[in-house]
Design an enzyme around this catalytic site. Sequence first.
Site, PDB file in Angstrom:
ATOM      1  N   HIS A  91       0.825  -1.205   0.000  1.00  0.00           N
ATOM      2  CA  HIS A  91       0.000   0.000   0.000  1.00  0.00           C
ATOM      3  C   HIS A  91       0.866   1.265   0.000  1.00  0.00           C
ATOM      4  O   HIS A  91       1.960   1.304   0.559  1.00  0.00           O
ATOM      5  CB  HIS A  91      -0.891   0.031   1.243  1.00  0.00           C
ATOM      6  CG  HIS A  91      -2.120  -0.811   1.115  1.00  0.00           C
ATOM      7  ND1 HIS A  91      -3.027  -0.655   0.094  1.00  0.00           N
ATOM      8  CD2 HIS A  91      -2.606  -1.824   1.904  1.00  0.00           C
ATOM      9  CE1 HIS A  91      -4.021  -1.524   0.252  1.00  0.00           C
ATOM     10  NE2 HIS A  91      -3.778  -2.248   1.337  1.00  0.00           N
ATOM     11  N   CYS A 145       0.182   2.717  -4.681  1.00  0.00           N
ATOM     12  CA  CYS A 145      -0.593   3.884  -5.092  1.00  0.00           C
ATOM     13  C   CYS A 145       0.137   5.177  -4.761  1.00  0.00           C
ATOM     14  O   CYS A 145       0.917   5.246  -3.810  1.00  0.00           O
ATOM     15  CB  CYS A 145      -1.955   3.864  -4.416  1.00  0.00           C
ATOM     16  SG  CYS A 145      -3.004   2.538  -5.014  1.00  0.00           S
TER      17      CYS A 145
END
Length: 331
Positions: A91, A145
């Site tokens: 993440h 991301c």
Amino acid sequence: MEAGKKQMFATLVGCNYAGTPHELRGCINDVLAMRDTLVARFGFAPADITVLTDDDRRGVLPTGANIKRALADMVARAAPGDALFFHYSGHGTLVPHRRAHGHDARQDDEAIVPCDFNLITDVDFRQLVDRMPQGATFTMVSDSCHSGGLIDQEKEQIGPAVADGTTTSATSATRAVRARFLPYAAVVGHLSGASGVDASHHVADHLLALFGADASAKFHHQQRHHDSASSPDGGILLSGCQTDETSADVAADDEAADGGKACGAFSSAVQAVLAAHPAPLSNREVVSRARELLRDQGFEQHPCLYCSDANADAPFLCQQQHKEPAAIPAL
């Protein structure tokens, strides 16, 4: 070590966050595939590759402190001309400035999310690159991301301001995907339960309370700033997407022609590009070809390249010729 011989070191990090609401599926697969590629194609010695995953198989988890320690160890061992490599799959998030009002992406900084949520920010990567010996390179592939710009103040070569001519595809990805993104509020909410600090506080307050000196340099007053007027450095960032985009975590598919393992879309694209082109490719070529492949597959993310002009056209991982495959010991 033979005098004058270039050394190569790698740290590979995969966080699947298993058993949490933020679980991903392909991150560990990504780094294990990259490990094989580093040995077989680029000639890395297996002993010079550190793999940190959150599946507990080796007992050293990819916490913020452990990741930074592994990276610092690489830099400490490096000599001029050496090649260092960092692959991160997991993440990412955006961290607002303390004084930012409202949500404005221009006021946010990029960070990766280790398994203990002790964020590692663009400032940490900037400081790491600044410690590199002259002539050594630090290549970072971040399949997360908002990964564009993860090395603070590194020059954009391919990205929002400098496009490479590819356009967004009208098709859609055929396999189930999940974004490798944790919203800022989710990060703060997770940390507040352990820190005892009210969730209304900035994430820095939670991280300093929980991790102290191991928290990101961004949240300590003594952080050192890079002199943009200095000579170009050895930092090379290949990001899975732009700062304002998400990177896809692709679910397993037993019917897929490639075997269908869960993976990161960008990591898989890099592997495919390298497999299709055995001759050395420049950093610019790797990113451009990965962009084309993701576009053709229907993914709405645009990999980026940040580095000096010279490193943009230098061979990816300094590959000069094809390496004979080395034996890969079992993990």
